[in-house]
Design a protein around this motif. Structure first.
Motif, mmCIF file in Angstrom:
data_model
loop_
_atom_site.group_PDB
_atom_site.id
_atom_site.type_symbol
_atom_site.label_atom_id
_atom_site.label_comp_id
_atom_site.label_asym_id
_atom_site.label_seq_id
_atom_site.Cartn_x
_atom_site.Cartn_y
_atom_site.Cartn_z
ATOM 1 N N SER A 1 33.982 20.192 38.966
ATOM 2 C CA SER A 1 33.334 19.037 38.324
ATOM 3 C C SER A 1 32.634 18.150 39.348
ATOM 4 C CB SER A 1 34.351 18.220 37.522
ATOM 5 O OG SER A 1 35.226 17.524 38.378
ATOM 6 N N GLN A 2 33.027 18.274 40.625
ATOM 7 C CA GLN A 2 32.384 17.530 41.704
ATOM 8 C C GLN A 2 31.210 18.306 42.305
ATOM 9 O OE1 GLN A 2 35.236 16.128 44.636
ATOM 10 N NE2 GLN A 2 36.776 15.857 43.050
ATOM 11 N N GLY A 3 30.939 19.501 41.762
ATOM 12 C CA GLY A 3 29.777 20.262 42.191
ATOM 13 C C GLY A 3 30.047 21.428 43.126
ATOM 14 N N PHE A 4 31.289 21.731 43.418
ATOM 15 C CA PHE A 4 31.603 22.867 44.282
ATOM 16 C C PHE A 4 31.534 24.162 43.475
ATOM 17 C CE2 PHE A 4 33.632 19.331 46.462
ATOM 18 C CZ PHE A 4 33.253 19.555 47.781
ATOM 19 N N ASP A 5 30.907 25.194 44.057
ATOM 20 C CA ASP A 5 30.805 26.503 43.410
ATOM 21 C C ASP A 5 32.008 27.355 43.797
ATOM 22 O OD1 ASP A 5 28.366 26.002 42.156
ATOM 23 O OD2 ASP A 5 27.247 26.537 43.953
ATOM 24 N N ILE A 6 32.999 27.370 42.934
ATOM 25 C CA ILE A 6 34.217 28.130 43.181
ATOM 26 C C ILE A 6 34.350 29.180 42.084
ATOM 27 C CG2 ILE A 6 36.722 28.036 43.424
ATOM 28 C CD1 ILE A 6 36.386 25.126 44.369
ATOM 29 N N TYR A 7 34.534 30.419 42.512
ATOM 30 C CA TYR A 7 34.583 31.542 41.587
ATOM 31 C C TYR A 7 36.002 32.070 41.444
ATOM 32 C CZ TYR A 7 29.610 31.412 42.438
ATOM 33 O OH TYR A 7 28.313 30.990 42.559
ATOM 34 N N LEU A 8 36.308 32.552 40.252
ATOM 35 C CA LEU A 8 37.592 33.183 39.954
ATOM 36 C C LEU A 8 37.358 34.671 39.784
ATOM 37 C CD1 LEU A 8 40.596 33.213 39.093
ATOM 38 C CD2 LEU A 8 39.800 32.773 36.765
ATOM 39 N N ASN A 9 38.087 35.481 40.523
ATOM 40 C CA ASN A 9 38.053 36.933 40.383
ATOM 41 C C ASN A 9 39.446 37.392 39.974
ATOM 42 O OD1 ASN A 9 35.347 37.311 41.356
ATOM 43 N ND2 ASN A 9 36.132 36.820 43.384
ATOM 44 N N VAL A 10 39.496 38.238 38.952
ATOM 45 C CA VAL A 10 40.772 38.775 38.487
ATOM 46 C C VAL A 10 40.820 40.239 38.887
ATOM 47 C CG1 VAL A 10 42.242 39.190 36.494
ATOM 48 C CG2 VAL A 10 40.786 37.154 36.563
ATOM 49 N N LYS A 11 41.876 40.592 39.610
ATOM 50 C CA LYS A 11 42.032 41.980 40.059
ATOM 51 C C LYS A 11 43.382 42.498 39.600
ATOM 52 C CE LYS A 11 39.229 41.301 44.167
ATOM 53 N NZ LYS A 11 39.177 41.409 45.631
ATOM 54 N N GLY A 12 43.442 43.804 39.418
ATOM 55 C CA GLY A 12 44.691 44.428 39.028
ATOM 56 C C GLY A 12 44.506 45.339 37.837
ATOM 57 N N SER A 13 45.590 45.977 37.463
ATOM 58 C CA SER A 13 45.550 46.882 36.319
ATOM 59 C C SER A 13 46.916 46.963 35.667
ATOM 60 C CB SER A 13 45.112 48.277 36.780
ATOM 61 O OG SER A 13 46.040 48.790 37.704
ATOM 62 N N LYS A 14 46.940 47.508 34.492
ATOM 63 C CA LYS A 14 48.179 47.742 33.743
ATOM 64 C C LYS A 14 49.022 46.476 33.585
ATOM 65 C CE LYS A 14 48.400 52.565 34.999
ATOM 66 N NZ LYS A 14 49.180 53.640 35.609
ATOM 67 N N GLY A 15 48.380 45.383 33.275
ATOM 68 C CA GLY A 15 49.099 44.147 33.018
ATOM 69 C C GLY A 15 49.536 43.382 34.245
ATOM 70 N N GLU A 16 49.290 43.919 35.418
ATOM 71 C CA GLU A 16 49.651 43.237 36.658
ATOM 72 C C GLU A 16 48.391 42.674 37.302
ATOM 73 O OE1 GLU A 16 52.039 45.655 39.201
ATOM 74 O OE2 GLU A 16 53.292 46.341 37.557
ATOM 75 N N LYS A 17 47.901 41.601 36.738
ATOM 76 C CA LYS A 17 46.656 41.015 37.230
ATOM 77 C C LYS A 17 46.953 39.833 38.139
ATOM 78 C CE LYS A 17 44.036 42.580 33.308
ATOM 79 N NZ LYS A 17 43.208 42.246 32.179
ATOM 80 N N GLN A 18 46.073 39.648 39.104
ATOM 81 C CA GLN A 18 46.223 38.560 40.054
ATOM 82 C C GLN A 18 44.896 37.814 40.141
ATOM 83 O OE1 GLN A 18 47.445 39.919 43.926
ATOM 84 N NE2 GLN A 18 48.536 38.042 44.339
ATOM 85 N N ASN A 19 44.968 36.492 40.172
ATOM 86 C CA ASN A 19 43.773 35.664 40.263
ATOM 87 C C ASN A 19 43.456 35.342 41.714
ATOM 88 O OD1 ASN A 19 43.570 35.551 37.475
ATOM 89 N ND2 ASN A 19 44.710 33.670 37.320
ATOM 90 N N PHE A 20 42.172 35.451 42.046
ATOM 91 C CA PHE A 20 41.683 35.123 43.376
ATOM 92 C C PHE A 20 40.544 34.126 43.250
ATOM 93 C CE2 PHE A 20 43.610 39.232 43.838
ATOM 94 C CZ PHE A 20 44.184 39.217 45.093
ATOM 95 N N TYR A 21 40.537 33.128 44.116
ATOM 96 C CA TYR A 21 39.454 32.154 44.149
ATOM 97 C C TYR A 21 38.673 32.305 45.449
ATOM 98 C CZ TYR A 21 41.591 29.661 40.250
ATOM 99 O OH TYR A 21 42.094 29.334 39.027
ATOM 100 N N ARG A 22 37.373 32.050 45.359
ATOM 101 C CA ARG A 22 36.542 31.972 46.541
ATOM 102 C C ARG A 22 35.432 30.964 46.294
ATOM 103 N NH1 ARG A 22 31.620 34.348 46.494
ATOM 104 N NH2 ARG A 22 31.198 35.725 44.769
ATOM 105 N N MET A 23 34.916 30.421 47.370
ATOM 106 C CA MET A 23 33.848 29.436 47.250
ATOM 107 C C MET A 23 32.556 30.074 47.746
ATOM 108 S SD MET A 23 33.843 25.425 48.320
ATOM 109 C CE MET A 23 34.304 25.669 50.004
ATOM 110 N N ALA A 24 31.474 29.798 47.030
ATOM 111 C CA ALA A 24 30.175 30.307 47.418
ATOM 112 C C ALA A 24 29.786 29.750 48.783
ATOM 113 C CB ALA A 24 29.125 29.943 46.371
ATOM 114 N N ALA A 25 29.162 30.606 49.567
ATOM 115 C CA ALA A 25 28.760 30.178 50.918
ATOM 116 C C ALA A 25 27.532 29.313 50.889
ATOM 117 C CB ALA A 25 28.497 31.410 51.776
#
Length: 64
Positions: free
Chosen positions: A40-64
């Motif tokens: 909301s303050q203007g930072f570009d932060i992305y959420l990536n979801v990785k995993g399979s078979k119900g074992e998913k993990q969330n990863f965040y990264r910020m645009a360069a």
């Protein structure tokens, strides 16, 4: 240093960081709420979801 500043420093490398890593390194209890505030303050932060078979993990990264 504030926890939100620790998060910004961590994400500024442009790499993916799991919620578990972020919690451990910054002490944040609600990573998603803090990310929402930063977006909301203007930072570009992305959420990536990785995993399979119900074992998913969330990863965040910020645009360069």
């Amino acid at each position: 240093m504030l926890k939100i500043d620790k998060l910004l420093n961590l994400l500024s490398d442009g790499k993916n960081h799991s919620v578990k890593q972020i919690t451990k390194k910054t002490g944040l209890e609600s990573v998603s709420a803090t990310v929402r505030d930063l977006r909301s303050q203007g930072f570009d932060i992305y959420l990536n979801v990785k995993g399979s078979k119900g074992e998913k993990q969330n990863f965040y990264r910020m645009a360069a």
